[in-house]
Design an enzyme around this catalytic site. Sequence first.
Site, PDB file in Angstrom:
ATOM      1  N   ARG A  58      53.977  43.015  42.521  1.00  4.97           N
ATOM      2  CA  ARG A  58      54.759  41.819  42.866  1.00  4.97           C
ATOM      3  C   ARG A  58      55.287  41.084  41.640  1.00  4.97           C
ATOM      4  O   ARG A  58      56.216  40.289  41.754  1.00  4.97           O
ATOM      5  CB  ARG A  58      53.943  40.895  43.785  1.00  4.97           C
ATOM      6  CG  ARG A  58      53.759  41.501  45.176  1.00  4.97           C
ATOM      7  CD  ARG A  58      53.087  40.546  46.146  1.00  4.97           C
ATOM      8  NE  ARG A  58      51.823  40.057  45.668  1.00  4.97           N
ATOM      9  CZ  ARG A  58      50.629  40.569  45.978  1.00  4.97           C
ATOM     10  NH1 ARG A  58      50.542  41.602  46.781  1.00  4.97           N
ATOM     11  NH2 ARG A  58      49.529  40.034  45.486  1.00  4.97           N
ATOM     12  N   GLU A  95      35.347  42.001  38.390  1.00  8.27           N
ATOM     13  CA  GLU A  95      34.085  41.393  38.798  1.00  8.27           C
ATOM     14  C   GLU A  95      33.023  42.467  39.057  1.00  8.27           C
ATOM     15  O   GLU A  95      31.876  42.333  38.674  1.00  8.27           O
ATOM     16  CB  GLU A  95      34.308  40.548  40.062  1.00  8.27           C
ATOM     17  CG  GLU A  95      33.129  39.692  40.414  1.00  8.27           C
ATOM     18  CD  GLU A  95      33.429  38.725  41.532  1.00  8.27           C
ATOM     19  OE1 GLU A  95      32.477  38.210  42.119  1.00  8.27           O
ATOM     20  OE2 GLU A  95      34.613  38.492  41.827  1.00  8.27           O
TER      21      GLU A  95
END
Length: 171
Positions: A58, A95
Amino acid sequence: MDLKDHIRTVPDFPKPGILFYDISTLLAHPAAWRECVNQLKTIIAPMKPDLLIGIESRGFLPAAPLALELGVGFTMVRKKGKLPGECISHEYDLEYGSDIVQIQADAVKPGQKVVILDDLLATGGTLRAAIELSQKVGADVAGAACIIELLGLGGRDGLNAPFHSLISYEI
């Protein structure tokens, strides 16, 4: 024009508990999309970039038309295996685990001034990686920008370049 009026929120996407900020509705509204590109141009033009870099996928949406507006080049940072030819890779931590982004080896000339764009900044891992990869190939990273910034997730922390966003949401 308030660009927030043209951002759709989608609850529980891509998984339960996530509120997704969808720019599809912004892209579908020609006047709002033009205003978005104009606002980005106002921020980025003073940086005098030679090249804009869009982050998969995007980030390509604001970077490509903005490059045309500014009369500069455009190139892409993509996930591993998505670009043809010789590529330079950069591995970064997520993460839980890691990922790899790449740029074509000849996409940036050493010393070229670049600005990196994406649609949204959340935790900042991918943008940080794109900045580091750009520096690794010799770019002078003048700044980075996103349409949307999610505040409270620490995305700006540790970015090794000036950062700007058009819209912010408290998370």
